[in-house]
Design a protein around this motif. Structure first.
Motif, mmCIF file in Angstrom:
data_model
loop_
_atom_site.group_PDB
_atom_site.id
_atom_site.type_symbol
_atom_site.label_atom_id
_atom_site.label_comp_id
_atom_site.label_asym_id
_atom_site.label_seq_id
_atom_site.Cartn_x
_atom_site.Cartn_y
_atom_site.Cartn_z
ATOM 1 N N ILE A 1 -8.523 4.266 -65.510
ATOM 2 C CA ILE A 1 -8.615 5.465 -66.355
ATOM 3 C C ILE A 1 -9.852 5.455 -67.241
ATOM 4 O O ILE A 1 -10.630 6.408 -67.241
ATOM 5 C CB ILE A 1 -7.341 5.624 -67.210
ATOM 6 C CG1 ILE A 1 -6.118 5.740 -66.298
ATOM 7 C CG2 ILE A 1 -7.452 6.851 -68.103
ATOM 8 C CD1 ILE A 1 -4.811 5.650 -67.004
ATOM 9 N N ILE A 2 -10.042 4.385 -67.979
ATOM 10 C CA ILE A 2 -11.119 4.368 -68.970
ATOM 11 C C ILE A 2 -12.490 4.224 -68.305
ATOM 12 O O ILE A 2 -13.422 4.945 -68.644
ATOM 13 C CB ILE A 2 -10.880 3.265 -70.022
ATOM 14 C CG1 ILE A 2 -9.580 3.575 -70.796
ATOM 15 C CG2 ILE A 2 -12.063 3.148 -70.970
ATOM 16 C CD1 ILE A 2 -9.103 2.470 -71.701
ATOM 17 N N LYS B 1 -13.264 4.227 -64.647
ATOM 18 C CA LYS B 1 -13.494 5.097 -63.478
ATOM 19 C C LYS B 1 -13.099 6.541 -63.713
ATOM 20 O O LYS B 1 -13.411 7.406 -62.902
ATOM 21 C CB LYS B 1 -12.745 4.542 -62.261
ATOM 22 C CG LYS B 1 -13.289 3.205 -61.795
ATOM 23 C CD LYS B 1 -12.514 2.698 -60.593
ATOM 24 C CE LYS B 1 -13.063 1.349 -60.152
ATOM 25 N NZ LYS B 1 -12.170 0.704 -59.182
ATOM 26 N N ARG B 2 -12.350 6.780 -64.795
ATOM 27 C CA ARG B 2 -11.886 8.128 -65.153
ATOM 28 C C ARG B 2 -11.087 8.793 -64.028
ATOM 29 O O ARG B 2 -11.246 9.971 -63.728
ATOM 30 C CB ARG B 2 -13.048 9.000 -65.606
ATOM 31 C CG ARG B 2 -13.693 8.393 -66.845
ATOM 32 C CD ARG B 2 -14.799 9.243 -67.409
ATOM 33 N NE ARG B 2 -15.487 8.506 -68.461
ATOM 34 C CZ ARG B 2 -15.313 8.705 -69.751
ATOM 35 N NH1 ARG B 2 -14.481 9.609 -70.173
ATOM 36 N NH2 ARG B 2 -15.976 7.997 -70.639
ATOM 37 N N LYS B 3 -10.199 7.997 -63.428
ATOM 38 C CA LYS B 3 -9.322 8.484 -62.370
ATOM 39 C C LYS B 3 -7.883 8.439 -62.865
ATOM 40 O O LYS B 3 -7.553 7.742 -63.821
ATOM 41 C CB LYS B 3 -9.455 7.610 -61.129
ATOM 42 C CG LYS B 3 -10.804 7.709 -60.460
ATOM 43 C CD LYS B 3 -10.827 6.894 -59.199
ATOM 44 C CE LYS B 3 -12.165 7.065 -58.495
ATOM 45 N NZ LYS B 3 -12.222 6.276 -57.276
ATOM 46 N N LYS B 4 -7.005 9.155 -62.173
ATOM 47 C CA LYS B 4 -5.583 9.103 -62.534
ATOM 48 C C LYS B 4 -4.978 7.805 -62.020
ATOM 49 O O LYS B 4 -5.484 7.193 -61.075
ATOM 50 C CB LYS B 4 -4.838 10.319 -61.990
ATOM 51 C CG LYS B 4 -4.627 10.298 -60.508
ATOM 52 C CD LYS B 4 -3.784 11.463 -60.057
ATOM 53 C CE LYS B 4 -3.682 11.396 -58.547
ATOM 54 N NZ LYS B 4 -2.394 11.630 -58.019
ATOM 55 N N LEU C 1 -6.373 11.756 -67.593
ATOM 56 C CA LEU C 1 -7.183 12.204 -68.727
ATOM 57 C C LEU C 1 -6.960 13.680 -68.996
ATOM 58 O O LEU C 1 -6.759 14.473 -68.075
ATOM 59 C CB LEU C 1 -8.665 11.956 -68.440
ATOM 60 C CG LEU C 1 -9.098 10.491 -68.456
ATOM 61 C CD1 LEU C 1 -10.519 10.361 -67.954
ATOM 62 C CD2 LEU C 1 -8.960 9.918 -69.857
ATOM 63 N N LYS D 1 -7.956 16.925 -72.243
ATOM 64 C CA LYS D 1 -8.862 17.262 -73.353
ATOM 65 C C LYS D 1 -8.243 17.009 -74.721
ATOM 66 O O LYS D 1 -8.935 16.984 -75.730
ATOM 67 C CB LYS D 1 -9.326 18.715 -73.223
ATOM 68 C CG LYS D 1 -8.200 19.730 -73.318
ATOM 69 C CD LYS D 1 -8.693 21.138 -73.051
ATOM 70 C CE LYS D 1 -7.616 22.155 -73.109
ATOM 71 N NZ LYS D 1 -6.579 22.091 -72.125
ATOM 72 N N THR E 1 -6.511 11.597 -74.085
ATOM 73 C CA THR E 1 -7.972 11.547 -74.068
ATOM 74 C C THR E 1 -8.406 10.104 -73.787
ATOM 75 O O THR E 1 -7.587 9.182 -73.812
ATOM 76 C CB THR E 1 -8.541 11.975 -75.429
ATOM 77 O OG1 THR E 1 -8.033 11.063 -76.427
ATOM 78 C CG2 THR E 1 -8.139 13.404 -75.792
ATOM 79 N N ILE E 2 -9.693 9.921 -73.555
ATOM 80 C CA ILE E 2 -10.232 8.564 -73.409
ATOM 81 C C ILE E 2 -9.878 7.733 -74.648
ATOM 82 O O ILE E 2 -9.484 6.575 -74.533
ATOM 83 C CB ILE E 2 -11.772 8.603 -73.216
ATOM 84 C CG1 ILE E 2 -12.109 8.956 -71.767
ATOM 85 C CG2 ILE E 2 -12.426 7.286 -73.580
ATOM 86 C CD1 ILE E 2 -11.850 7.861 -70.765
ATOM 87 N N THR F 1 -7.824 4.308 -74.746
ATOM 88 C CA THR F 1 -8.463 3.133 -75.349
ATOM 89 C C THR F 1 -7.544 2.525 -76.403
ATOM 90 O O THR F 1 -7.373 1.303 -76.476
ATOM 91 C CB THR F 1 -9.830 3.512 -75.958
ATOM 92 O OG1 THR F 1 -10.654 4.038 -74.911
ATOM 93 C CG2 THR F 1 -10.512 2.321 -76.593
#
Length: 125
Positions: free
Chosen positions: A38-39, A41-44, A64, A66, A84-85, A89
């Motif tokens: 997630i953090i 590669k920003r994938k589910k 992710l 908004k 969100t990121i 995190t």
């Protein structure tokens, strides 16, 4: 590590999705998977596809968004944790104590006014 859903845990229509019954090694695997998928590669992240997690009565998919919304569902079987990121995190930071030593404690993995919380607890109680 097991995953389940408990409805109306306190008589006030509060629910939990729970990741439980794990040791330090599995906590590390989970934290690393969360960070990498997630953090970085920003994938589910679909927990039904994770070898070391056994879904009991539900599935949980992290993704992710908004804004930090927490856990949502339409059918009480498939749950989506959308943060969100920054939210993910913080979740990774909350997992750290479980990755350092065996623990009997527990942690809610976000603090959002939402009817369903995400509980991380090494024991089943």
């Amino acid at each position: 590590m097991e995953l389940d859903y408990i409805e109306n845990i306190n008589g006030h229509e509060q629910n939990i999705v729970r990741l439980y019954n794990f040791n330090k090694a599995e906590a590390i695997l989970f934290r690393d998977l969360l960070v990498d998928t997630i953090i970085l590669k920003r994938k589910k992240l679909d927990l039904a596809e994770v070898d070391f997690i056994t879904p009991r009565n539900c599935n949980l998919i992290f993704g992710l968004f908004k804004s930090d919304e927490g856990i949502m569902t339409k059918d009480n079987e498939t749950f989506f944790c959308v943060l969100t990121i920054e939210g993910f995190t913080n979740m990774a930071r909350l997992l750290e104590p479980f990755c350092k030593k065996e623990s009997k404690g527990y942690e809610y993995l976000y603090d959002i006014d939402n009817p369903t919380d995400l509980l991380f607890c090494p024991t089943a109680t």
